[in-house]
Design an enzyme around this catalytic site. Sequence first.
Site, short mmCIF file in Angstrom:
data_model
loop_
_atom_site.label_atom_id
_atom_site.label_comp_id
_atom_site.label_asym_id
_atom_site.label_seq_id
_atom_site.Cartn_x
_atom_site.Cartn_y
_atom_site.Cartn_z
N HIS A 111 0.55 3.28 -5.48
CA HIS A 111 0.09 4.01 -4.09
C HIS A 111 0.91 5.20 -3.82
CE1 HIS A 111 -0.45 4.32 0.08
NE2 HIS A 111 -1.90 3.89 -0.18
N TYR B 237 -6.51 -2.35 10.71
CA TYR B 237 -7.43 -3.03 10.40
C TYR B 237 -8.30 -3.46 11.09
CZ TYR B 237 -4.96 -1.79 6.08
OH TYR B 237 -4.94 -0.75 5.23
N CYS C 251 -5.05 8.03 -2.22
CA CYS C 251 -4.54 7.96 -0.95
C CYS C 251 -4.05 9.32 0.05
CB CYS C 251 -3.59 7.40 -0.42
SG CYS C 251 -3.78 6.90 1.03
N ASP D 220 -9.89 4.30 4.68
CA ASP D 220 -8.81 3.33 4.33
C ASP D 220 -8.03 3.54 6.23
OD1 ASP D 220 -6.03 2.86 4.23
OD2 ASP D 220 -4.65 4.50 3.43
N HIS D 221 -7.91 2.49 7.01
CA HIS D 221 -7.20 2.43 8.60
C HIS D 221 -9.07 2.69 9.30
CE1 HIS D 221 -2.88 3.82 7.23
NE2 HIS D 221 -3.39 2.14 6.94
N HIS E 2 -8.84 5.57 -1.03
CA HIS E 2 -8.09 5.38 -0.24
C HIS E 2 -8.88 7.02 0.48
CE1 HIS E 2 -4.48 1.90 -0.23
NE2 HIS E 2 -5.83 2.42 -0.65
C1 DNO Z 1 -1.41 0.97 4.95
C2 DNO Z 1 -1.27 0.55 2.61
C3 DNO Z 1 -0.25 0.42 2.71
C4 DNO Z 1 -0.86 -0.09 0.63
C5 DNO Z 1 0.79 -0.59 0.19
C6 DNO Z 1 0.08 -0.28 -1.71
O1 DNO Z 1 -2.27 0.59 5.17
O2 DNO Z 1 -1.76 1.85 2.01
O3 DNO Z 1 0.27 -1.23 2.55
O4 DNO Z 1 -1.34 -0.72 0.65
O5 DNO Z 1 1.53 0.41 0.27
O6 DNO Z 1 1.59 -1.17 -2.35
#
Ligand code: DNO
Length: 393
Positions: free
Chosen positions: A238, A370, A276, A353-354, A303
């Site tokens: 990530h 989340y 991401c 994501d989020h 993501h």
């Molecule tokens: C936030 C995430 C991070 C991610 C870690 C992966 O929303 O994308 O917490 O999960 O950094 O190791």
Amino acid sequence: MLHTMRWFGPHDLVSLMDIRQAGCQGVVTALHQIPVGEVWSQEAIQERIDIIEQANLLYSPLHWSVVESLPVHEAIKKALPEREQYIENYRISLSNLAAKGIKTVCYNFMPVLDWSRTKLDFEMPDGAKALRFVWTDFAIFDLFILKRPNAPMDYSKAVQEAAKLKFEGMTNAEKAELQNTVLLGLPGSEEAFHLENFQSLLDQYQEIGADSLRENLHYFIQQVAPLAQELGINLCIHPDDPPFPLLGLPRVVSTESDLASLMEASPVRANGITFCTGSLGVRPDNNLPSIIRRFADRIHFIHLRTTKREQEDPLIFHEAPHLVGDVPMFEVIKAIHEEEVKRGGEQIPMRPDHGHQMLDDLHKKTYPGYSAIGRLRGLAEIRGMELAIARMT
Ligand code: DNO
């Protein structure tokens, strides 16, 4: 794409049924209860699989698609002598995951802190709440709350002055909120910190610059990626979030060239990337569609999220609705779709994501970023765009 959502485990207020009803086939989760560095046993993995799959006979099936994250112990990042033991543990956990059929494993290599923001409930014009990062506020924490000795070197005179002025006008509650936001760890970070011992954790990195951290990352991946390849596991790093150094700590997974050097360090396909868009997209010099095309077959997990830069210097960004911010989502999804076609129709796991805290979730206590409804909105929009792209091409 294989549609998934993150689930923090049995304590998550967002339920597996919520994730199912959002239209997901996959769950992204981790054994957060196991301390960083300890082995994930096959029993513990099976227990989580059983929880996820227990309603599968009655309802549409859900599976544990991705581990996010199998965290990397700090000793590995710092190349301490104990790193060998922790690498061995990591290899055992990978073998155990493979034995249970889980084949996609996300990790990160950010020292001390995981992802960082300075505000968790920034109000958007429509009343929804978003995560936000304000460089000057981060400077306030660093210069006046933590009082890190070398902090002034990292901020321009103008930022230091603006930070001082703002700090002097802040109430104690506002200061405490900022301190908690930076230190207590956002969901998914494996640790919460206390101001008293935080500086000593940073000090341990004093001799470790970007070059050493990169070397330590390459060493780690060389020890684990060939095994992962044999096991049929895809590892996926990530990127740093945000993608630049914070608190004097180096960060080495922020740019296209960072990714390129990691990919070369162990040239097996199992040495891969979590693409991401929300992390990489904060930097205008990261051209997201072209990064996808360059590393295409190494992208094992996605993501999708976007940030909006409100201001470049000093930087302010917030997390925008999924199709609205600086990320060219249409081009990104198109590039991913092209890669999936090349792979013969394989679906790469993706999670929205989020998301904003919105509607009914505004009255609930949710994990920052989340809550269910904001992510559902993101997923629905992304899914619609993906379908349209697939039909057009
Ligand atoms: C936030 C995430 C991070 C991610 C870690 C992966 O929303 O994308 O917490 O999960 O950094 O190791």
